[in-house]
Motif scaffolding. Structure first.
Motif, PDB file in Angstrom:
ATOM      1  N   SER A   5      62.442  27.782  46.360  1.00 28.54           N
ATOM      2  CA  SER A   5      61.309  28.530  46.889  1.00 28.54           C
ATOM      3  C   SER A   5      61.658  29.986  47.155  1.00 28.54           C
ATOM      4  O   SER A   5      60.819  30.847  47.109  1.00 28.54           O
ATOM      5  CB  SER A   5      60.768  27.861  48.147  1.00 28.54           C
ATOM      6  N   ARG A   6      62.913  30.284  47.466  1.00 34.08           N
ATOM      7  CA  ARG A   6      63.310  31.662  47.687  1.00 34.08           C
ATOM      8  C   ARG A   6      63.208  32.472  46.396  1.00 34.08           C
ATOM      9  O   ARG A   6      62.849  33.638  46.409  1.00 34.08           O
ATOM     10  CB  ARG A   6      64.736  31.730  48.208  1.00 34.08           C
ATOM     11  N   ASN A   7      63.516  31.875  45.229  1.00 32.16           N
ATOM     12  CA  ASN A   7      63.450  32.583  43.946  1.00 32.16           C
ATOM     13  C   ASN A   7      62.001  32.766  43.485  1.00 32.16           C
ATOM     14  O   ASN A   7      61.678  33.736  42.817  1.00 32.16           O
ATOM     15  CB  ASN A   7      64.232  31.831  42.869  1.00 32.16           C
ATOM     16  N   ASP A   8      61.101  31.827  43.810  1.00 36.67           N
ATOM     17  CA  ASP A   8      59.712  31.899  43.375  1.00 36.67           C
ATOM     18  C   ASP A   8      58.878  32.810  44.255  1.00 36.67           C
ATOM     19  O   ASP A   8      57.823  33.265  43.873  1.00 36.67           O
ATOM     20  CB  ASP A   8      59.070  30.498  43.388  1.00 36.67           C
ATOM     21  N   SER A   9      59.310  33.104  45.423  1.00 34.36           N
ATOM     22  CA  SER A   9      58.518  33.866  46.364  1.00 34.36           C
ATOM     23  C   SER A   9      58.142  35.254  45.859  1.00 34.36           C
ATOM     24  O   SER A   9      56.984  35.636  45.967  1.00 34.36           O
ATOM     25  CB  SER A   9      59.277  33.890  47.685  1.00 34.36           C
ATOM     26  N   ARG A  12      55.452  34.759  43.127  1.00 35.09           N
ATOM     27  CA  ARG A  12      54.169  34.333  43.690  1.00 35.09           C
ATOM     28  C   ARG A  12      53.470  35.490  44.395  1.00 35.09           C
ATOM     29  O   ARG A  12      52.261  35.658  44.289  1.00 35.09           O
ATOM     30  CB  ARG A  12      54.360  33.179  44.660  1.00 35.09           C
ATOM     31  N   LEU A  13      54.226  36.291  45.121  1.00 35.69           N
ATOM     32  CA  LEU A  13      53.629  37.432  45.795  1.00 35.69           C
ATOM     33  C   LEU A  13      53.075  38.437  44.784  1.00 35.69           C
ATOM     34  O   LEU A  13      52.007  39.013  44.983  1.00 35.69           O
ATOM     35  CB  LEU A  13      54.659  38.117  46.710  1.00 35.69           C
ATOM     36  N   GLY A  14      53.809  38.632  43.667  1.00 31.96           N
ATOM     37  CA  GLY A  14      53.336  39.542  42.620  1.00 31.96           C
ATOM     38  C   GLY A  14      52.049  39.037  41.983  1.00 31.96           C
ATOM     39  O   GLY A  14      51.102  39.806  41.749  1.00 31.96           O
ATOM     40  N   LEU A  15      51.985  37.744  41.693  1.00 34.93           N
ATOM     41  CA  LEU A  15      50.770  37.165  41.109  1.00 34.93           C
ATOM     42  C   LEU A  15      49.601  37.239  42.081  1.00 34.93           C
ATOM     43  O   LEU A  15      48.471  37.505  41.683  1.00 34.93           O
ATOM     44  CB  LEU A  15      51.017  35.715  40.690  1.00 34.93           C
TER      45      LEU A  15
END
Length: 187
Positions: A5-9, A12-15
């Motif tokens: 989840s730390r790598n996807d954050s 996800r925020l950019g999207l």
């Protein structure tokens, strides 16, 4: 919490930010005047292609068609009808439409009614044009008034500058010049 989840954050925020920006832009566009008449945003007139569909029928063409003619004769004079209905075999519809930019659309319908193989009657619209009327209705060159000038007047020809004559080149010898002995012995 998931270990990735730390790598996807950041992704996800950019999207999420991109989605919010697009939503804002699209909602802001609704406030602009869109297409009004032929213009977009009240300023630009986009190119619209002329659309011509169907059979062009004129007064001269339909005057040749008489009741009692066979289907083949009617087809020879008016062309193949645009609409033939399987459920109404005794009816041929000749439809013509033209849509052009800056001109009111035109639509005409001529209906041929048959009794068996013979023509019973033609239903004609009241505004069926003659050939000359049709050509003048679709001719936009006269409306714009930009017919090209194809010839000069005599005064305009005399006003043109006289072209300079190029100097004539000196006669050049082509190839290498050689002298050969005579082929026969001279006496």
């Amino acid at each position: 919490m998931h270990p990735n989840s730390r790598n996807d954050s950041p992704i996800r925020l950019g999207l999420l930010a991109l989605t919010a920006a697009l939503t804002t832009l699209l909602s802001a566009c609704s406030g602009f005047p869109s297409v009004s008449g032929d213009k977009v945003f009240g300023l630009v007139r986009p190119y619209r292609m002329d659309i011509v569909q169907g059979n062009v029928l004129t007064k001269e063409q339909v005057a040749k068609v008489k009741p009692g003619m066979s289907r083949a004769q009617v087809r020879d004079l008016l062309g193949t009808s645009l609409l033939t209905d399987v459920f109404h075999e005794d009816r041929w519809d000749y439809v013509f439409t033209i849509r052009r930019q800056g001109i009111e659309p035109q639509q005409r319908l001529v209906v041929a009614w048959f009794d068996g193989d013979l023509l019973k009657q033609l239903d004609l619209p009241p505004d069926l044009p003659s050939e000359n009327e049709f050509v003048s209705a679709i001719n936009t060159r006269e409306l714009r008034g930009d017919a090209p000038k194809l010839a000069l007047t005599e005064e305009e020809r005399k006003a043109l500058p006289v072209p300079a004559k190029p100097p004539t080149p000196a006669a050049e010898t082509i190839g290498v010049q050689r002298s050969f002995p005579p082929l026969e012995a001279q006496k």
